[in-house]
Design a protein around this motif. Sequence first.
Motif, PDB file in Angstrom:
ATOM      1  N   SER A  35      47.386  49.198  27.908  1.00 14.65           N
ATOM      2  CA  SER A  35      47.771  48.203  26.913  1.00 14.65           C
ATOM      3  C   SER A  35      48.967  48.656  26.093  1.00 14.65           C
ATOM      4  CB  SER A  35      46.585  47.917  25.978  1.00 14.65           C
ATOM      5  OG  SER A  35      46.954  47.004  24.974  1.00 14.65           O
ATOM      6  N   LYS A 190      42.937  37.996  26.794  1.00 13.05           N
ATOM      7  CA  LYS A 190      42.069  38.444  27.891  1.00 13.05           C
ATOM      8  C   LYS A 190      42.826  39.395  28.813  1.00 13.05           C
ATOM      9  CE  LYS A 190      39.502  36.706  31.902  1.00 13.05           C
ATOM     10  NZ  LYS A 190      39.198  35.505  32.720  1.00 13.05           N
ATOM     11  N   ASN A 191      42.286  40.596  28.978  1.00 12.77           N
ATOM     12  CA  ASN A 191      42.807  41.573  29.941  1.00 12.77           C
ATOM     13  C   ASN A 191      44.294  41.858  29.781  1.00 12.77           C
ATOM     14  OD1 ASN A 191      40.250  41.840  31.095  1.00 12.77           O
ATOM     15  ND2 ASN A 191      40.633  40.265  32.636  1.00 12.77           N
ATOM     16  N   ASN A 193      46.716  40.032  29.229  1.00 11.33           N
ATOM     17  CA  ASN A 193      47.524  39.055  29.948  1.00 11.33           C
ATOM     18  C   ASN A 193      47.888  37.931  28.980  1.00 11.33           C
ATOM     19  OD1 ASN A 193      48.621  37.091  31.587  1.00 11.33           O
ATOM     20  ND2 ASN A 193      46.885  36.964  32.981  1.00 11.33           N
ATOM     21  N   ASN A 273      41.070  45.512  35.696  1.00 13.90           N
ATOM     22  CA  ASN A 273      41.495  44.232  35.109  1.00 13.90           C
ATOM     23  C   ASN A 273      42.942  43.862  35.421  1.00 13.90           C
ATOM     24  OD1 ASN A 273      38.959  43.668  33.926  1.00 13.90           O
ATOM     25  ND2 ASN A 273      39.426  45.022  32.217  1.00 13.90           N
ATOM     26  N   GLN A 275      45.468  45.761  36.485  1.00 14.68           N
ATOM     27  CA  GLN A 275      46.526  46.738  36.222  1.00 14.68           C
ATOM     28  C   GLN A 275      46.839  47.586  37.459  1.00 14.68           C
ATOM     29  OE1 GLN A 275      48.231  46.754  33.329  1.00 14.68           O
ATOM     30  NE2 GLN A 275      46.958  45.034  32.612  1.00 14.68           N
ATOM     31  N   ASN A 374      35.255  41.677  31.776  1.00 13.62           N
ATOM     32  CA  ASN A 374      36.591  41.467  31.233  1.00 13.62           C
ATOM     33  C   ASN A 374      36.732  42.178  29.899  1.00 13.62           C
ATOM     34  OD1 ASN A 374      37.699  39.544  33.220  1.00 13.62           O
ATOM     35  ND2 ASN A 374      36.066  38.192  32.489  1.00 13.62           N
ATOM     36  N   GLU A 375      37.971  42.452  29.538  1.00 10.17           N
ATOM     37  CA  GLU A 375      38.290  43.049  28.234  1.00 10.17           C
ATOM     38  C   GLU A 375      39.001  42.013  27.367  1.00 10.17           C
ATOM     39  OE1 GLU A 375      41.128  46.553  26.281  1.00 10.17           O
ATOM     40  OE2 GLU A 375      40.844  46.435  28.453  1.00 10.17           O
TER      41      GLU A 375
END
Length: 404
Positions: A35, A190-191, A193, A273, A275, A374-375
């Motif tokens: 991130s 989300k994720n 994105n 996720n 990446q 999910n993150e």
Amino acid sequence: MHQKITIILVFFFNSVISQNIKTIQLRPLQENYFSSIVPLGTVLELSFDDLDADSKEYKYKIEHMTHDWQSSRLLSSQYIDGFNQNSIINVTNSFNTLQNYTHYAVQIPNINTKIKESGNYLLSVLDKYDDVVFTRRFILYEKATIVGVSVERSRNTKTLNTQQTIQFSVNHPNIRINNPNQEINVVILKNNNWSEKITDLQPTFFKQNQLLYTYTNKTNFWGGNEYFYFDNKIIRNGSLNIIKVEKKEVYHHYLYPFTFNEFKRYSYNPDINGQFVIRTLEASDAKTEADYAMMHFSVLVDTPFTEKEVYVYGAFNDFAISEETKMYYNAEEKSYKGNFLLKQGFYNYTFATVGKDGFVNTNELNGTFYETENEYSVIVYYKPFGSFIERVIGVGTGFFNQNR
């Protein structure tokens, strides 16, 4: 539902990337941290490869943005000590690779650029003509609040098996908020994105030094599915999910085909996720010694989708829809096929369909399930009355856990 929780094709702020610019990463120095939402003062590194391999002159430029990614129109001196634009001088040529490239890297902050305010920032890379080659977003935040995030199964009976809902609280004992509806903005991401987000939320309840956001439907996201993955850290031989390797002008890697099944059920599969991680087992420095391979993707389906295009999708190109990642239907083999160059490493990816209306759907091929891990990041922006700077005063993170 006020907010459509699907991915919308948006061209604003999407990177305008030359076909020869690859493997763009903007990350902190910690290993396996993907991130670019980090505490103020954290060192971020921007890196990318130019396949022209001719050591061009590139510059970076940093601009402060509002919570909705509009220019804040602040003077650079209001948020930067030093210069907001500088040359990228860390330039290295690839070594012992079939695909030649030049690797560029710069760390921020550095001796010339020190960011002193939290907020949204747009990082642009410029060529020698000052034209924008590509952009990336990053966020610097203060730990001025505590943001608690809960991710649950959807409570809407219609989406019980396909969506997840996010509820959160903002605890601000050290910040006086007089009018939350005007001074506070929040974004759920989300994720990591930026094509999957929810904005325009107001608190549902107010407590002393606490804002509560306990929506039932307005903060629902499609669960989606776990990403597919492959690992080609060994360039000459087949590896994880790679069934065939051919050596041509570069190595060609053929992935196991995905078979479309509209009645697909969820099955747990750990991922990162969407990446990717650059790595190679055949050299000591993956930044300049990892090679590029032509990756071949395929989706088996009896008939092509009506008035829809299919794309490979993931963080490898910032979750963008591009001509390079488009797949084409082969009637003889009854499959969509696509191929493009990727640097050696471990990659997550999925498939997206795009209709004539520009609507991007990552759930049509792979399904959407409430169980998917999910993150979610909740970003809290604060701009009190009379202030020129919109700060980020807290970030909270939540994960869906179906065993909870």
